[in-house]
Design an enzyme around this catalytic site. Sequence first.
Site, short mmCIF file in Angstrom:
data_model
loop_
_atom_site.label_atom_id
_atom_site.label_comp_id
_atom_site.label_asym_id
_atom_site.label_seq_id
_atom_site.Cartn_x
_atom_site.Cartn_y
_atom_site.Cartn_z
N ALA A 181 -63.14 95.52 8.33
CA ALA A 181 -61.93 96.15 8.87
C ALA A 181 -61.04 96.72 7.76
O ALA A 181 -60.21 97.59 8.02
CB ALA A 181 -61.14 95.15 9.70
N TYR A 182 -61.23 96.23 6.55
CA TYR A 182 -60.37 96.61 5.42
C TYR A 182 -60.85 97.85 4.69
O TYR A 182 -60.06 98.78 4.44
CB TYR A 182 -60.28 95.42 4.45
CG TYR A 182 -59.77 95.74 3.08
CD1 TYR A 182 -58.41 95.98 2.86
CD2 TYR A 182 -60.63 95.78 1.99
CE1 TYR A 182 -57.93 96.26 1.59
CE2 TYR A 182 -60.16 96.05 0.71
CZ TYR A 182 -58.81 96.29 0.52
OH TYR A 182 -58.35 96.56 -0.75
N PHE A 183 -62.12 97.90 4.32
CA PHE A 183 -62.60 98.97 3.46
C PHE A 183 -62.46 100.37 4.06
O PHE A 183 -62.14 101.32 3.34
CB PHE A 183 -64.04 98.71 3.01
CG PHE A 183 -64.13 97.68 1.93
CD1 PHE A 183 -63.43 97.84 0.74
CD2 PHE A 183 -64.90 96.55 2.09
CE1 PHE A 183 -63.50 96.89 -0.26
CE2 PHE A 183 -64.97 95.59 1.10
CZ PHE A 183 -64.27 95.76 -0.08
#
Length: 250
Positions: free
Chosen positions: A155-157
């Site tokens: 979900a972050y990258f």
Amino acid sequence: MATDRVALVTGSGAKRVGAAVAEALARRGYAIAVHYRSSASEAASTAARLRAHGVEADTFPADLTDETAVRALVGAVLARFGRIDVLVNCAAVWEPKPLEEVTAADVRFHFDANALGTFLMCQRVGLAMVKQPEGGLIVNVGDWAEVRPYPGYAAYFPSKGAVTATTRCLAVELALRNPNVRVNAVLPGPVMLPPDLPEEEKRQAINATLVKREGKPENVAQAVLSFVDNDFVTGVSLPVDGGRTVYAPE
């Protein structure tokens, strides 16, 4: 010494990368706008430390995912200092989670904070810089691992990948309005690893660099200063990762 210059550093209230960037700019003589979202007491302490360098420093709260709040933040900084010469977007969130557990809300959370917040700040501050004959410099903070992501941060990258795209896009958009406005990015590697990171994971992160050591917030600050010093560089994303981008140990 740029005694008449002003820098706005998002996420500089807490003692992380943003605070180190703010201090490096204060040492150059920049007045500093210290942005924070919820860490008011830490931001006040940061501003006090910066004033010890003989520069002006004030704190400014804002939720950068809120367009109205971003407009108010930029307006408040301009009202206080009269100009913004450097913007460094350090504010970010990151939460690990197995892919099987990632929800749409997780993805939105990271995109709102990392991608949307960075875009809105670039947009509002960039348009203010366009009106300044001297222009200005924007430096975004991304992540080296957008090009070779490791598991657990699905979900972050993607949100950090959007930061480099925003950097290129805004470099073009703003320079076409004022060629003295530049936009670049720093892509840190293992810098200031989380204190609760298991020792084995920390060892693996360090061994995966070519320099075999953890980076420091000051390394990111030095990269920001290099963009300040070199006015012929724009639209660039610079890894500051100890060689991690080019090295695949396994």
